[in-house]
Design a protein around this motif. Structure first.
Motif, PDB file in Angstrom:
ATOM      1  N   GLY A 198       0.814  -1.204   0.000  1.00 34.82           N
ATOM      2  CA  GLY A 198       0.000   0.000   0.000  1.00 34.82           C
ATOM      3  C   GLY A 198       0.851   1.258   0.000  1.00 34.82           C
ATOM      4  O   GLY A 198       0.521   2.248  -0.662  1.00 34.82           O
ATOM      5  N   VAL A 199       1.954   1.231   0.741  1.00 34.19           N
ATOM      6  CA  VAL A 199       2.878   2.377   0.746  1.00 34.19           C
ATOM      7  C   VAL A 199       3.462   2.588  -0.643  1.00 34.19           C
ATOM      8  O   VAL A 199       3.533   3.718  -1.148  1.00 34.19           O
ATOM      9  N   MET A 226      -4.051   0.966   2.939  1.00 36.11           N
ATOM     10  CA  MET A 226      -3.003   0.132   3.533  1.00 36.11           C
ATOM     11  C   MET A 226      -3.610  -0.936   4.438  1.00 36.11           C
ATOM     12  O   MET A 226      -3.204  -2.104   4.406  1.00 36.11           O
ATOM     13  N   ALA A 227      -4.586  -0.535   5.251  1.00 34.44           N
ATOM     14  CA  ALA A 227      -5.210  -1.474   6.190  1.00 34.44           C
ATOM     15  C   ALA A 227      -5.977  -2.564   5.449  1.00 34.44           C
ATOM     16  O   ALA A 227      -5.959  -3.740   5.854  1.00 34.44           O
ATOM     17  N   VAL A 228      -6.649  -2.202   4.360  1.00 35.41           N
ATOM     18  CA  VAL A 228      -7.392  -3.189   3.572  1.00 35.41           C
ATOM     19  C   VAL A 228      -6.433  -4.218   2.975  1.00 35.41           C
ATOM     20  O   VAL A 228      -6.674  -5.434   3.047  1.00 35.41           O
ATOM     21  N   LEU A 229      -5.333  -3.744   2.385  1.00 37.00           N
ATOM     22  CA  LEU A 229      -4.347  -4.667   1.827  1.00 37.00           C
ATOM     23  C   LEU A 229      -3.725  -5.536   2.913  1.00 37.00           C
ATOM     24  O   LEU A 229      -3.504  -6.737   2.714  1.00 37.00           O
ATOM     25  N   ASP A 269      -2.374  -8.707  -4.685  1.00 37.08           N
ATOM     26  CA  ASP A 269      -1.926  -8.312  -6.013  1.00 37.08           C
ATOM     27  C   ASP A 269      -3.083  -7.800  -6.868  1.00 37.08           C
ATOM     28  O   ASP A 269      -2.935  -6.816  -7.609  1.00 37.08           O
ATOM     29  N   VAL A 270      -4.234  -8.465  -6.778  1.00 39.65           N
ATOM     30  CA  VAL A 270      -5.398  -8.032  -7.554  1.00 39.65           C
ATOM     31  C   VAL A 270      -5.862  -6.651  -7.109  1.00 39.65           C
ATOM     32  O   VAL A 270      -6.115  -5.760  -7.930  1.00 39.65           O
ATOM     33  N   LEU A 271      -5.961  -6.441  -5.801  1.00 39.65           N
ATOM     34  CA  LEU A 271      -6.413  -5.154  -5.288  1.00 39.65           C
ATOM     35  C   LEU A 271      -5.442  -4.025  -5.606  1.00 39.65           C
ATOM     36  O   LEU A 271      -5.846  -2.874  -5.778  1.00 39.65           O
ATOM     37  N   SER A 272      -4.153  -4.345  -5.701  1.00 41.05           N
ATOM     38  CA  SER A 272      -3.154  -3.311  -5.968  1.00 41.05           C
ATOM     39  C   SER A 272      -2.856  -3.165  -7.455  1.00 41.05           C
ATOM     40  O   SER A 272      -1.979  -2.396  -7.846  1.00 41.05           O
ATOM     41  N   GLY A 273      -3.584  -3.911  -8.295  1.00 41.31           N
ATOM     42  CA  GLY A 273      -3.432  -3.761  -9.738  1.00 41.31           C
ATOM     43  C   GLY A 273      -2.231  -4.456 -10.333  1.00 41.31           C
ATOM     44  O   GLY A 273      -1.759  -4.066 -11.404  1.00 41.31           O
TER      45      GLY A 273
END
Length: 204
Positions: A21-22, A31-34, A132-136
């Protein structure tokens, strides 16, 4: 003891999610969700397949530990990044523990060994896929450039074999976790990679 180790593994996985997230310049909520889904996403998938309420929603520690990891990454992410080689060792330990525990839980619920191995691997790597999916990003599971899924599969298979042979409890869990951990550490140390299709060169 297993619960303490479980929470330790969750913390390390959550830390890797918060650090992602950072890197993606997400705010503290992102960040908390990831952190949460990286840490417990695989366990949630396993429990849903088994048909029991996910442990992540029954134990407060499964929520508080990712929050703690998010706080650490929020304030001290640069220091944690510098300590990443050490963090990766703990991550490997979490991988070994999660694949063994996940497989044991699936077997205990009455699943066949082959299906239990699948769920053990899901427990270990599922959170990383969600991260990885959530962060694209392309999930590393699809190309396993650092041999992450294969050590988990080895540990899960060992757990299923031991369980079927009547070796259960702490001895089986520790043995399987150590096997996966050792394979993962060796892969990092020597740069082992999973093979590409026959005749294909290069890597993702």
């Amino acid at each position: 003891m297993n619960h303490v180790l479980d929470l330790a593994g969750i913390f390390v996985f959550a830390l890797s999610g918060a650090l992602e997230g950072v890197r993606k310049r997400l705010d503290v909520v992102g960040m908390a969700v990831l952190a949460f889904f990286t840490a417990v996403g695989g366990g949630i998938m396993r429990d849903l397949f088994i048909g029991v309420p996910p442990a992540a929603f029954r134990d407060t520690g499964y929520l508080l530990v990712p929050i703690a990891a998010t706080v650490v990454a929020f304030f001290w992410h640069s220091r944690v990044e510098r300590a990443m080689p050490g963090v990766l060792v703990f991550d490997a330990a979490g991988l070994g523990l999660f694949c063994a525990v996940g497989t044991a839980k699936a077997l205990h619920s009455g699943m066949a060994p082959l299906h239990a191995v699948f769920l053990g691997v899901c427990t270990a790597v599922g959170g990383g896929v969600i991260r990885d999916v959530l962060s694209g990003e392309m999930p590393t599971l699809l190309y396993d450039r650092q041999l992450y899924a294969l050590p988990a599969m080895l540990g899960a298979t060992a757990m299923a074999v031991l369980y079927t042979a009547g070796v259960r409890g702490f001895v089986a869990t520790l043995s399987s976790a150590v096997l996966a951990f050792t394979f993962r550490i060796l892969a990092m140390r020597y740069g082992w990679r999973a093979p590409l299709a026959w005749g294909v060169r290069g890597s993702v």
